[in-house]
Write an enzyme that holds these catalytic residues in place. Sequence first.
Site, PDB file in Angstrom:
ATOM      1  N   CYS A  30       0.802  -1.229   0.000  1.00 25.91           N
ATOM      2  CA  CYS A  30       0.000   0.000   0.000  1.00 25.91           C
ATOM      3  C   CYS A  30       0.830   1.273   0.000  1.00 25.91           C
ATOM      4  O   CYS A  30       0.264   2.371  -0.113  1.00 25.91           O
ATOM      5  CB  CYS A  30      -0.942  -0.003   1.191  1.00 25.91           C
ATOM      6  SG  CYS A  30      -2.059  -1.425   1.219  1.00 25.91           S
TER       7      CYS A  30
ATOM      8  N   CYS B  70       0.201   2.558   6.595  1.00 25.59           N
ATOM      9  CA  CYS B  70       0.627   1.188   6.880  1.00 25.59           C
ATOM     10  C   CYS B  70       0.658   0.417   5.565  1.00 25.59           C
ATOM     11  O   CYS B  70       0.171   0.886   4.539  1.00 25.59           O
ATOM     12  CB  CYS B  70      -0.352   0.520   7.851  1.00 25.59           C
ATOM     13  SG  CYS B  70      -2.062   0.484   7.235  1.00 25.59           S
TER      14      CYS B  70
END
EC number: 2.3.1.155
Length: 502
Positions: free
Chosen positions: A166, A486
């Site tokens: 991500c 994250c």
Amino acid sequence: MTILTYPFKNLPTASKWALRFSIRPLSCSSQLRAAPVETGFHHVGQAGLELLTSNDLPASASQSAVQTKTKKTLAKPNIRNVVVVDGVRTPFLLSGTSYKDLMPHDLARAALTGLLHRTSVPKEVVDYIIFGTVIQEVKTSNVAREAALGAGFSDKTPAHTVTMACISANQAMTTGVGLIASGQCDVIVAGGVELMSDVPIRHSRKMRKLMLDLNKAKSMGQRLSLISKFRFNFLAPELPAVSEFSTSETMGHSADRLAAAFAVSRLEQDEYALRSHSLAKKAQDEGLLSDVVPFKVPGKDTVTKDNGIRPSSLEQMAKLKPAFIKPYGTVTAANSSFLTDGASAMLIMAEEKALAMGYKPKAYLRDFMYVSQDPKDQLLLGPTYATPKVLEKAGLTMNDIDAFEFHEAFSGQILANFKAMDSDWFAENYMGRKTKVGLPPLEKFNNWGGSLSLGHPFGATGCRLVMAAANRLRKEGGQYGLVAACAAGGQGHAMIVEAYPK
């Protein structure tokens, strides 16, 4: 403090860390339950927390021409200043909608074309192009190169693709920052793309092996011998992995465990998700999402806005069943980010180059930090670990930050990070720090929505976060923004964005 123990009865793999932490008297947890100070939510009794509305935002968040505060600049001696001239993104769409017949390089090309139109940068001055992506299309494994060629960039302009789950676009940006700061390049285009509507689905390994062996067979007898080994179960498809390779656990399952470990309730998660959608809808209606560029989908209508922004009600959200841990889990489709198609691109330059070309940059890209931790029990705590490190590196504190832009994978992930960041116990026992970094004030946090509402194309979100921070600083008159995210594998990223003087 209410102790949420029931999920652990159904989680034989729940760790000692999670079980132990769930019974700690977290300072943030007590704040959320006892006082509205600094949290952005107002206490309304034991039933839950009331949503922060746009009317509760400070005046600076709604004024359009606020003078930027005068604080110290983060320029460093003998290091080139790196600036963002501008950035764009295609509308982020739910997978399976208007982009479903495209390929990833089509979206990436659209972002690059939109950037060219927005900035009017001559293609020949771009030294290098870097894109992030996660689930790669095998036909265009270096999607940065294929998109650049499709957008009309010179075949003499190098391009490469990076992947870091991500935070892939974050890695693309910081790679560009490094190339400029080291003097290797002056002008970089960084971006990212993801197309979840058409992920690669492979034959099973047994079928792949059989097909490869058949291709090598030299005689009819060898071929017949191999064909005789075929079984119908060889035809079972192999889907892209949705779980962590190292732990075999899905991210949603991990988010559910994390929320339980930090005593984050279902109601708190639903309220945060509703806040994200409500603020995103407000920003969209007021034209604040200026990084979105229209995209004419071949054979279809022109797409002009994100289509995942859907404010609902707590009553409707409460009707949804748990998505991962059943029947006691708290993570649902309503408080999770959704599968998204989209692409983003940014024009990054050395400051002196941008000024020489007549540009007025939007922001400086300052210090950044990558972190990694336990992918089993701290998979989604990257912002907690990265934030204090990048603040220390920049010589700043939480009080100096005017705009926070954190990636919202799940409501439970955001709220668990809040509690970890506001816990001295966690800082001392798991981060080796003497004190907590502190809780981000919610009135400064993701004020134009986040990944829960705007969408999360895995490879493209990082650029959206940075542009949201840069645009908010200009709109609200702030100087420093903090971007954090994250990522799968237990990794994370944080970066300081400084507004360019008006």
